[in-house]
Design a protein around this motif. Structure first.
Motif, PDB file in Angstrom:
ATOM      1  N   LEU A 153       0.819  -1.220   0.000  1.00 25.53           N
ATOM      2  CA  LEU A 153       0.000   0.000   0.000  1.00 25.53           C
ATOM      3  C   LEU A 153       0.855   1.273   0.000  1.00 25.53           C
ATOM      4  N   ASP A 154       2.112   1.133   0.371  1.00 26.90           N
ATOM      5  CA  ASP A 154       2.978   2.306   0.434  1.00 26.90           C
ATOM      6  C   ASP A 154       3.307   2.862  -0.935  1.00 26.90           C
ATOM      7  N   ASN A 155       3.114   2.048  -1.994  1.00 30.13           N
ATOM      8  CA  ASN A 155       3.426   2.507  -3.357  1.00 30.13           C
ATOM      9  C   ASN A 155       2.387   3.480  -3.875  1.00 30.13           C
ATOM     10  N   SER A 156       1.193   3.458  -3.316  1.00 28.92           N
ATOM     11  CA  SER A 156       0.111   4.272  -3.869  1.00 28.92           C
ATOM     12  C   SER A 156       0.238   5.753  -3.511  1.00 28.92           C
ATOM     13  N   MET A 157       0.877   6.082  -2.403  1.00 28.52           N
ATOM     14  CA  MET A 157       0.983   7.477  -1.972  1.00 28.52           C
ATOM     15  C   MET A 157       2.426   7.801  -1.646  1.00 28.52           C
ATOM     16  N   PRO A 158       2.740   9.086  -1.633  1.00 27.41           N
ATOM     17  CA  PRO A 158       4.097   9.452  -1.221  1.00 27.41           C
ATOM     18  C   PRO A 158       4.353   9.035   0.226  1.00 27.41           C
ATOM     19  N   VAL A 213       5.746  10.544   2.747  1.00 24.04           N
ATOM     20  CA  VAL A 213       5.410  11.553   3.762  1.00 24.04           C
ATOM     21  C   VAL A 213       3.916  11.529   4.059  1.00 24.04           C
ATOM     22  N   SER A 214       3.105  11.404   3.050  1.00 23.80           N
ATOM     23  CA  SER A 214       1.656  11.356   3.221  1.00 23.80           C
ATOM     24  C   SER A 214       1.236  10.122   4.012  1.00 23.80           C
ATOM     25  N   VAL A 215       1.910   8.997   3.782  1.00 24.20           N
ATOM     26  CA  VAL A 215       1.584   7.770   4.513  1.00 24.20           C
ATOM     27  C   VAL A 215       1.871   7.958   5.997  1.00 24.20           C
ATOM     28  N   HIS A 216       3.031   8.565   6.299  1.00 25.31           N
ATOM     29  CA  HIS A 216       3.379   8.774   7.705  1.00 25.31           C
ATOM     30  C   HIS A 216       2.438   9.772   8.370  1.00 25.31           C
ATOM     31  N   LYS A 217       1.973  10.732   7.596  1.00 23.82           N
ATOM     32  CA  LYS A 217       1.108  11.763   8.171  1.00 23.82           C
ATOM     33  C   LYS A 217      -0.334  11.288   8.322  1.00 23.82           C
TER      34      LYS A 217
END
Length: 189
Positions: A36-41, A43-47
């Motif tokens: 799922l980490d490939n779909s968003m940047p 930084v956005s995933v961590h936020k």
């Protein structure tokens, strides 16, 4: 104690995205969310976190009910009166009476302020008639000489001319402007 471990090269061969260093107990979660980490940047995933892990309906609102709130049931009383009605009324009456006494002690009326001056208080007492002492002799302030420190101690002063009249030591003295012959004539008389 948590230990940081590196992601090995084996995880790259199994289509897993390298996630960098992670805590030892979090590696399961990171592997589960690696796709799922490939779909968003990153930084956005961590936020904001991953979308679609907890619920499939992304537009759903939070219910506001936690597991603890839903499972907790407040304890119920025995359903029977534990104290008598008369005891409760007596207790309420005592609480009210004591609270009124405390309020009366705390909310005292401010004392009346006395705005009279010291002169008015100490010297202007009611019924007081000011009267000076009666004089022992009758004095005439226009004709008699005033009694002062200098009149009594004129002989101790330096730089004062000779006094010809003891009753009037500070009157006009013309001995400086008189000719010597007239001054000597007065001394012979």
């Amino acid at each position: 104690m948590r230990v940081i471990m590196d992601v090995s090269d084996d995880s790259l061969q199994h289509n897993e995205v390298p996630v960098g260093k992670c805590l030892l107990d979090n590696w399961v979660e990171e592997r589960a969310t690696a796709l799922l980490d490939n779909s968003m940047p990153r930084v956005s995933v961590h936020k904001n976190g991953h979308r679609g892990i907890l619920t499939l309906d992304v537009t759903a609102k939070v219910q506001g009910m936690s597991t603890v709130k839903s499972s907790y049931v407040p304890p119920k009383g025995p359903g029977v009166r534990q104290r008598g009605q008369r005891g409760e009324l007596l207790e309420k009456h005592l609480y009210q009476k004591i609270s009124e006494q405390v309020q009366a002690e705390l909310n005292l009326q401010p004392p009346v302020t006395d705005f009279s001056s010291t002169t008015h208080t100490d010297y202007m007492a009611e019924g007081f008639q000011p009267a000076g002492p009666s004089p022992a002799q009758v004095y005439d302030s226009k004709t008699e000489r005033a009694i002062t420190f200098w009149n009594e101690n004129y002989h101790r002063l330096q730089g004062v001319t000779t006094v010809s009249n003891r009753d009037a030591p500070f009157r006009k003295n013309s001995s400086f402007s008189k000719p010597i012959s007239e001054q000597l004539d007065n001394a012979m008389l």
